[in-house]
Design a protein around this motif. Structure first.
Motif, PDB file in Angstrom:
ATOM      1  N   MET A 105     -26.382 -19.663   4.594  1.00 43.69           N
ATOM      2  CA  MET A 105     -26.938 -20.926   4.114  1.00 43.69           C
ATOM      3  C   MET A 105     -26.541 -21.265   2.682  1.00 43.69           C
ATOM      4  N   SER A 106     -25.569 -20.566   2.116  1.00 37.60           N
ATOM      5  CA  SER A 106     -25.143 -20.822   0.726  1.00 37.60           C
ATOM      6  C   SER A 106     -26.340 -20.817  -0.222  1.00 37.60           C
ATOM      7  N   THR A 107     -27.195 -19.842  -0.064  1.00 31.20           N
ATOM      8  CA  THR A 107     -28.432 -19.784  -0.841  1.00 31.20           C
ATOM      9  C   THR A 107     -28.178 -19.689  -2.340  1.00 31.20           C
ATOM     10  N   GLY A 108     -27.224 -18.843  -2.748  1.00 32.33           N
ATOM     11  CA  GLY A 108     -26.952 -18.683  -4.175  1.00 32.33           C
ATOM     12  C   GLY A 108     -26.484 -19.967  -4.820  1.00 32.33           C
ATOM     13  N   PRO A 154     -14.331 -19.213 -11.285  1.00 26.94           N
ATOM     14  CA  PRO A 154     -14.742 -18.448 -10.103  1.00 26.94           C
ATOM     15  C   PRO A 154     -16.210 -18.048 -10.201  1.00 26.94           C
ATOM     16  N   VAL A 155     -16.911 -18.162  -9.087  1.00 25.28           N
ATOM     17  CA  VAL A 155     -18.333 -17.820  -9.028  1.00 25.28           C
ATOM     18  C   VAL A 155     -18.559 -16.971  -7.777  1.00 25.28           C
ATOM     19  N   TYR A 156     -19.177 -15.815  -7.940  1.00 26.37           N
ATOM     20  CA  TYR A 156     -19.432 -14.952  -6.783  1.00 26.37           C
ATOM     21  C   TYR A 156     -20.905 -14.557  -6.725  1.00 26.37           C
ATOM     22  N   SER A 157     -21.509 -14.739  -5.539  1.00 29.46           N
ATOM     23  CA  SER A 157     -22.922 -14.399  -5.332  1.00 29.46           C
ATOM     24  C   SER A 157     -23.036 -13.099  -4.546  1.00 29.46           C
ATOM     25  N   LEU A 168     -34.127 -12.372   4.187  1.00 25.07           N
ATOM     26  CA  LEU A 168     -34.555 -11.016   3.880  1.00 25.07           C
ATOM     27  C   LEU A 168     -34.768 -10.865   2.376  1.00 25.07           C
ATOM     28  N   PRO A 169     -35.728 -10.043   1.939  1.00 25.78           N
ATOM     29  CA  PRO A 169     -36.048  -9.910   0.513  1.00 25.78           C
ATOM     30  C   PRO A 169     -35.035  -9.053  -0.232  1.00 25.78           C
ATOM     31  N   VAL A 170     -33.850  -9.595  -0.435  1.00 28.67           N
ATOM     32  CA  VAL A 170     -32.804  -8.905  -1.191  1.00 28.67           C
ATOM     33  C   VAL A 170     -32.389  -9.797  -2.361  1.00 28.67           C
ATOM     34  N   PRO A 171     -32.015  -9.202  -3.489  1.00 29.43           N
ATOM     35  CA  PRO A 171     -31.605 -10.015  -4.642  1.00 29.43           C
ATOM     36  C   PRO A 171     -30.233 -10.641  -4.427  1.00 29.43           C
ATOM     37  N   ILE A 172     -30.066 -11.838  -4.951  1.00 34.69           N
ATOM     38  CA  ILE A 172     -28.755 -12.484  -4.981  1.00 34.69           C
ATOM     39  C   ILE A 172     -28.336 -12.577  -6.444  1.00 34.69           C
ATOM     40  N   THR A 173     -27.233 -11.950  -6.771  1.00 35.09           N
ATOM     41  CA  THR A 173     -26.721 -11.965  -8.137  1.00 35.09           C
ATOM     42  C   THR A 173     -25.480 -12.836  -8.186  1.00 35.09           C
ATOM     43  N   THR A 174     -25.577 -13.977  -8.819  1.00 32.95           N
ATOM     44  CA  THR A 174     -24.464 -14.918  -8.902  1.00 32.95           C
ATOM     45  C   THR A 174     -23.783 -14.757 -10.247  1.00 32.95           C
ATOM     46  N   VAL A 175     -22.562 -14.272 -10.239  1.00 37.59           N
ATOM     47  CA  VAL A 175     -21.809 -13.998 -11.467  1.00 37.59           C
ATOM     48  C   VAL A 175     -20.807 -15.131 -11.699  1.00 37.59           C
ATOM     49  N   VAL A 176     -20.879 -15.718 -12.866  1.00 33.98           N
ATOM     50  CA  VAL A 176     -19.999 -16.836 -13.220  1.00 33.98           C
ATOM     51  C   VAL A 176     -18.873 -16.314 -14.101  1.00 33.98           C
ATOM     52  N   GLY A 177     -17.630 -16.506 -13.678  1.00 33.92           N
ATOM     53  CA  GLY A 177     -16.489 -16.029 -14.435  1.00 33.92           C
ATOM     54  C   GLY A 177     -16.100 -16.961 -15.572  1.00 33.92           C
TER      55      GLY A 177
END
Length: 325
Positions: free
Chosen positions: A103-106, A212-215, A267-276
């Protein structure tokens, strides 16, 4: 219930600096069918005149999504603060968001809502996330997503944004699209990118820096059922995607009251979105294929470095590699 939300609040996105925020369910394709059903119900009820009036409005307002929409700061401010990296507002940007996930949550949580206090953390930067053009024809739903600042992912629409005299326009594109959604599996990091170069052409036409952005964790928010590429199930998915631009993925999460139950909550997992870091590009009104390939390679290299530098701190095993299709 309390522990569920506390675990989900571990979202963070930054360039090496963690922060936190409440998770918000904000992917737009999910409720589109509901809005269609509501309109049909209204048209078949005694209030059918309201439905007809809305259809007239829909026709009159049909070109607005490509020219800015009906953005609303109030609608975008429906969540809590989130820390992020800073991008200078003296240029425009094309941000590539990866992966698509279920669902592209990040991407939607961080760029569609202002749960990250975007105006304060990015002074002068205006984010616009691009999504399927067809959803802007869904009654009522189109107004909802336009108030969030979504735009059709079309050349006319994105050229309009990046041609504005005011700098600081940030177009966010989930580059892998529906095809990448078919790769959604917990622990998997596969991207549809090798032949996706339109975003590079867009950046070159407007001298917009590529970012670049990676979740991390995007593919872990739901469990899914993947099919091998030679199977009839996969062929059905691809055929549906070609016809509707939507990939019919089979995925599930957890229930509302029990972590062990089946449901459609993530599910209760963290999403870490790193912005380059931004990749500067020259302005070329008609970029050559060599130029496009060059900056596409630079982008892929930067994305891969971003993944390698942050994967272990985000809970990804050191042996895991990013796969491009």
């Amino acid at each position: 219930m309390g522990s569920y939300w506390s675990e989900l609040r571990e979202l963070r996105w930054a360039e090496g600096t963690p922060g936190c925020s409440s998770w918000v369910l904000s992917a737009p394709p999910a409720p589109a069918q509901v809005f269609l059903v509501v309109l049909i119900f209204v048209l078949l009820s005694r209030a059918w005149t309201l439905g007809v009036l809305y259809l007239v409005w829909l026709y009159w307002d049909r070109d607005i999504p490509r020219a800015g929409g009906h953005r609303s700061a109030w609608v975008r401010d429906w969540a809590a603060p989130l820390k992020t990296a800073e991008l200078p507002p003296n240029r425009n940007y094309v941000l590539g968001a990866h992966p698509h996930g279920a669902m592209s949550t990040g991407a939607f949580s961080n760029f569609v809502t202002e749960s990250n206090n975007f105006p304060w953390l990015f002074p002068g930067l205006q984010p616009w996330i691009a999504t399927l053009t067809r959803v802007f024809y869904v009654p009522f739903f189109r107004e909802y997503i336009m108030m969030h600042g979504l735009r059709p992912v079309s050349r006319h629409s994105l050229d309009f944004v990046l041609s504005q005299p005011q700098q600081g326009q940030a177009v966010v594109i989930v580059i892998g699209g529906a095809q990448e959604a078919l790769y959604t599996t917990p622990g998997q990091h596969s991207l549809e990118l090798l032949n996706r170069k339109g975003f590079v052409r867009l950046a070159l036409r407007h001298r917009a820096s590529l970012v670049p952005v990676y979740s991390f964790g995007e593919n872990d928010t739901f469990k899914g059922m993947n099919f091998s590429k030679g199977s009839w199930q996969y062929l059905c998915q691809v055929t549906c995607k070609r016809v509707t631009s939507i990939a019919p993925c089979i995925f599930w999460g957890r229930g509302l009251f029990s972590p062990n139950s089946w449901g459609l909550l993530p599910l209760p997992v963290p999403i870490t979105t790193v912005v380059g870091a931004p990749i500067p590009v020259p302005q070329c009104s008609s970029p050559s294929q060599e130029q496009v390939d060059h900056y596409h390679r630079l982008y892929m290299d930067a994305l891969e470095r971003l993944f390698e530098e942050h994967k272990e701190s985000c809970g990804v095993p050191a042996s895991t590699r990013l796969t491009f299709f």
